[in-house]
Scaffold this active site. Structure first.
Site, short mmCIF file in Angstrom:
data_model
loop_
_atom_site.label_atom_id
_atom_site.label_comp_id
_atom_site.label_asym_id
_atom_site.label_seq_id
_atom_site.Cartn_x
_atom_site.Cartn_y
_atom_site.Cartn_z
N LYS A 109 0.87 -1.19 0.00
CA LYS A 109 0.00 0.00 0.00
C LYS A 109 0.90 1.24 0.00
O LYS A 109 1.97 1.24 0.64
CB LYS A 109 -0.88 -0.04 1.26
CG LYS A 109 -1.95 1.05 1.32
CD LYS A 109 -2.82 0.85 2.56
CE LYS A 109 -3.93 1.89 2.66
NZ LYS A 109 -4.80 1.68 3.85
N SER A 118 -9.68 1.60 2.98
CA SER A 118 -8.82 2.38 2.12
C SER A 118 -7.76 1.57 1.37
O SER A 118 -7.20 2.06 0.40
CB SER A 118 -8.12 3.44 2.96
OG SER A 118 -7.24 2.83 3.89
N SER A 165 -9.75 -0.84 7.14
CA SER A 165 -9.17 -0.61 5.81
C SER A 165 -8.46 -1.80 5.17
O SER A 165 -8.10 -1.75 4.00
CB SER A 165 -8.21 0.57 5.86
OG SER A 165 -8.95 1.77 5.87
#
Ligand SMILES: [Zn+2]
Lengths: 476, 490
Positions: free
Chosen positions: B79, B154, B178
């Site tokens: 990420k 996210s 997330s």
């Protein structure tokens, strides 16, 4: 109208740890801009702080030396505000649970003793430095000081005069030096004070409205700022004005302060517990370990000097006011037991020379053993007291050993009775008026004659011998 | 055999046995990303050359017979809020659009040390704030099951990339769900470890007391493998737990006989989509069939978890994101009149709406006069929620429930309504608030052929039980998890 001034001090002291509070960067002063920093102390994305244990240890030491309670559980908080010298846009400090609280230290102003309360001591980090370059287009930032550990020592509003403020500040400085947690170099900014000051009519119970003057970095500036602000507030009130609660900036060159921001404009720092750091837990074991490391403090050392060395209270106070001076004294006293003479020399000629040459006590060119040696030469009659002053000045200038200076300069005392007698006789025949005065009972006339003899022998005649022979001749 | 369809464990084993070359595997993944990610938009940065270089290096190490880790040669992706030295780390924000960290996050370092190969950095909601990956400054990632739908967020880029077989596994971060929610939306396995189990050093902070890095993987065995690589005490992170971490692979046991599992009645109530509810109830029956004891329990404060979460996370974010001021690194506005104006213009232009919304909310919650009513109250609620969990965990080994109240929704469907978006976190935020581990894995598909996720929440540092339960469930349900939307592209 009779006014009373009420003052509280917030003193920031940089701790003398080797590395910064949350990273391993050096705390060393100076260095090219932005060379003593790393991703952590410059607040790069994603980095995390790790508390330097030494910082806690040093702060606890400061707390113990100032009779504070030590919190077994305290925490660190974020103080949020935007400024380019603060890379994270928050300063990590302690808000409602400081490490040390409720202490006191004793001050002495002209023989009057008073206890000044300490509200708290907490740890926090220093910010960087803005460099306003007149030539470059804009302002530059140096992050070398970012994350250097500080303690903030907050006093109660117990101080009532500039003299008390000075005595308090000097005592605090002396304690911090004794426990070696800060080098207290004011010109490098490692010790600085904020002054909170208000005035009130004598006898009035409530405090007046206070102002705050920030970042005073010399004792002289603190005293001047206190005096000027006291005067300003009293005048303001006398002319029917009111005091506004505000932060003022002291301009030491102009000798006046001006308003920076009022209470209404004050920042809302939005303090909250720093989630990246764990609470600080000081257990019994660690605390007693730190306690055991606290050395003799100024007051204890002063008592020892009075008791052990039988020095006058005044001498003891002056000598112990600074650890460096006290250490110097003791090093000299270790080789010469004439401690009163050592004390006199330190408080007299040594201090005078230091002030004249404007050097730090730590850089004195005369080793304590050599000062003791010099005094020894006087005591043995090798040199006269007068010649000793000259020897001292040369030692201070060159760092040479006392006996070497005496030999090079030919300053050995003359104790040859025949030579002195000659000078005595000469003085008597040259000054009949003084001789007459003496015989008429004015015994002080002898001083003039001694002076003449010393002059004739270039100060090298042993005063005791001079006195004996002179009296003998006069009584003939 | 399609290389990219293999799991991480299978790939690693074949690499170790020299049945597959690291360069061959890396090349296969890079080719797939190049071919298909134009439609999916899961990567922010692809490290083509660097990946091939490190693949060669790792192969050399394997060839020379050096000791390598169980994950050696695995192509992975991170990420884009996990710092990678020399590779841009943008947080999907204009603010850090060109930010190239001069340091590695601890997890990046660990993965490098384990001889994995970094393929690139994955898209996300800006600064990890959001549940759909729509707030990325750069691109909107699509769900591989239906390209008109969001992948969740996210960590939407991470979940989509794993579902699309663009990487053997990925790391995400989970502040309020997330990792788990996008894993649920994309039909993959996502684990949020116990707070403190994985170092946060180098994870760009959103909410420090809630953030946690964790793996998103193709299956549960891969999850255990990834956990072995990233957990552990780190002296660079004061909140990292200094405990003994187990070998998570040892929990891959097809056996949950006698395991006591609580199902909070609050997790099956209002706001839960009926198809999701049905799937979860069916899963409970399956779990009982596998020998678990499932009973209803209560977490009465569940409804307060969302307000508490948004106050705490926004308060911390308002402080954490204050450093992006245009002074030192990152974006700086071109035009400004003075210092204050530079701050204002920089932050106005550098941050997107959702980030600004949270900064304003958090600043407000911490302001003098409001602190006690908001932030402090939220911290009190946090303690009470932790107590609720402690009570249940006295009698139960695990808690089970849905991961999200719905399956993946359409792009644009909720992005205009922040409250609707926030309510999507209802089943995930509690684990963050209490610092507990949670895992999401697929349990069914809905009538639109979209994956539904089931979530297990465990005791602190008992990821082992999560893995064991998830593994048993996975082995006994055998779902076909081939993303339908992706097949239309091939
Ligand atoms: Zn540093």
């Amino acid at each position: 109208m009779d006014y009373e001034v009420v003052i509280g001090l917030e003193v920031h002291a940089e701790l003398a740890t080797r590395s910064k509070i949350y990273c391993s960067c050096t705390t060393e002063f100076g260095g090219e801009p932005n060379t003593h920093c790393c991703p952590i102390c410059t607040g790069m994305p994603g980095v995390l702080p790790v508390l330097n244990k030494k910082v806690v240890e040093y702060a606890v030491k400061a707390g113990l030396a100032t009779n504070c309670n030590i919190a077994s559980f305290s925490k660190q908080d974020r103080k949020n505000y935007f400024y380019p010298d603060l890379p994270k846009a928050f300063q990590t400090s302690q808000y409602d649970l400081p490490l040390c609280f409720g202490g006191a230290i004793e001050i002495d102003v002209n023989g009057v003793k008073k206890s000044i309360g300490l509200t708290r001591i907490h740890i926090e980090e220093d910010a960087g430095k803005l460099i306003h370059d007149a030539w470059a287009d804009g302002t530059l930032v140096d992050y070398n000081r970012c994350g250097v550990p500080l303690i903030e020592i907050v006093s109660e509003p117990d101080l009532r005069s500039a003299d008390e403020v000075k005595a308090y500040f000097e005592k605090l400085k002396s304690i911090l030096e004794y426990i070696e947690v800060s080098d207290c170099k004011m010109q490098e900014g490692s010790l600085r004070a904020d002054v909170n000051l208000s005035v009130r009519k004598r006898g009035q119970r409530e405090f007046g409205t206070r102002t705050e003057m920030k970042n005073l970095n010399s004792i002289k500036a603190i005293v001047r700022a206190v005096e000027a602000e006291t005067k300003r507030q009293i005048e303001e009130l006398e002319y029917g004005g009111t005091i506004i609660q505000e932060t003022r900036r002291w301009d030491d060159n102009k000798g006046e302060s001006y308003a920076m921001r009022s209470k209404e404009e004050a920042h809302d720092y939005r303090y909250f517990p720093e989630p990246d750091l764990l609470p600080i837990v000081v257990g019994e074991e660690w605390l007693s370990q730190i306690k055991a490391e606290i050395p003799e403090l100024p007051d204890q050392r002063k008592s020892r000097y009075v008791e052990k060395f039988e020095l006058p209270e005044y001498d003891a106070a002056v000598l112990t006011s600074s650890k460096i001076i006290a250490d110097y004294f003791e090093a000299a006293a270790a080789v010469n037991s004439n401690v009163k003479a050592i004390s006199n020399w330190i408080m007299g000629d040594l201090m005078r020379a230091i002030n004249e040459k404007e050097i730090e006590f730590s850089n004195i060119p005369v080793a304590p053993e050599d000062l003791a040696g010099l005094i020894g030469l006087i005591d043995k009659g090798t040199i006269t007291g007068k010649a000793a002053k000259k020897v001292f000045d040369i030692m201070f200038e060159t760092g040479k050993k006392p006996m070497d200076v005496v030999k090079e300069e030919g300053l050995e005392a003359v104790n040859d009775e025949a030579a002195i007698l000659l000078a005595v006789k000469e003085a008597i025949s040259n000054n009949p008026k003084s001789v007459e005065d003496y015989k008429a009972g004015k015994k002080q006339a002898i001083g003039f004659l001694v002076g003449q003899i010393m002059k004739a022998t270039k100060g090298k005649a042993q005063p005791q011998t001079v006195n004996e022979l002179l009296v003998k001749e006069l009584e003939k | 055999m399609e290389i990219c369809k293999l799991t991480a464990c299978q790939t690693a084993e074949m690499i170790r046995k020299r049945e597959l070359g690291v360069e061959e595997v890396t090349k296969a993944y890079l080719d797939r990303v190049e071919k298909l990610d134009t439609s999916l938009d899961s990567f922010v940065t692809v490290c083509n050359e660097e990946a091939m270089d490190s693949a060669r290096r790792v192969q050399k190490r394997i060839d020379s017979g050096e000791a390598v880790s169980k994950a050696a040669g695995l192509p992975i992706a991170l990420k884009d809020n996990i710092c990678t030295m020399g590779v841009k780390t943008t947080c999907a924000s204009r603010m850090l659009g060109d930010f190239n960290p001069p340091y590695d996050a601890t997890v990046s370092k660990k993965l490098k040390a384990a001889d994995t190969v970094l393929l690139g950095k994955l898209n996300m909601d800006e600064f990890a704030m959001g549940g759909s990956t729509e707030s990325s400054y750069f691109k909107i990632t699509k769900n591989p099951w239906d390209l008109e739908r969001v992948p969740g967020g996210s960590s939407g880029g991470s979940a989509a990339a794993v579902a699309a077989d663009f990487t053997t596994f990925a790391l995400g971060s989970d502040t309020g769900g997330s990792i788990r929610q996008p894993s649920s939306f994309c039909g993959v396995v996502g684990l949020k470890p116990t707070y403190g189990a994985v170092s946060r050093y180098g994870l760009v902070a959103f909410a420090s007391s809630l953030d946690q890095i964790g793996p998103i993987t193709k299956d549960v065995a891969d999850c255990a493998l990834a956990m072995n690589l990233i957990t552990g005490h780190d002296c660079m992170d004061s909140t990292s737990a200094d405990i003994k971490y187990p070998d998570y692979l040892e929990f891959l046991k097809n056996d949950i006989k006698g395991m006591k599992i609580g199902i909070p009645k609050e997790y099956l109530g209002q706001g839960l989509n009926s198809e999701v509810k049905e799937a979860i109830l069916n899963s409970l029956k399956q779990l009982e069939g596998m020998g678990a004891v499932c009973e209803e329990v209560s977490l009465p404060l569940t409804e307060y978890a969302i307000p508490a979460y948004y106050l705490i996370s926004s308060a911390e974010a308002s402080s954490n994101l204050a450093r992006y001021d245009g002074v030192k690194y990152g974006y700086r506005a071109e035009k400004y009149t003075d210092l204050l104006d530079m701050y204002k213009q920089t932050r106005d232009e550098g941050f997107g709406d959702e980030v600004k919304r949270r900064i304003i909310l958090g600043t407000y919650a911490l302001s003098s006069g409001y602190y006690d009513a908001y932030y402090k109250k939220a911290l009190q609620v946090r303690t009470l929620i932790q107590n609720d969990f402690n009570k249940v965990f006295k009698d139960y080994d695990l808690i089970v429930g849905p991961t999200a109240p719905t399956t993946a929704y359409k792009i644009g469907e909720k992005s205009k309504d922040p409250i609707q978006m926030y309510l999507g976190d209802i089943f995930t935020v509690s684990a963050n608030i209490a610092g507990l581990p949670g895992i999401s894995l697929p349990c069914a598909k809905d009538s639109k052929n979209l994956p539904i996720g089931i979530q297990f929440i465990g005791k602190a540092f008992d990821e082992g039980s999560l893995i064991r339960a998830a593994y048993t469930f996975e082995q006994n349900t055998k779902l076909d998890m081939e993303p339908a939307g992706l097949s239309t592209l091939i």
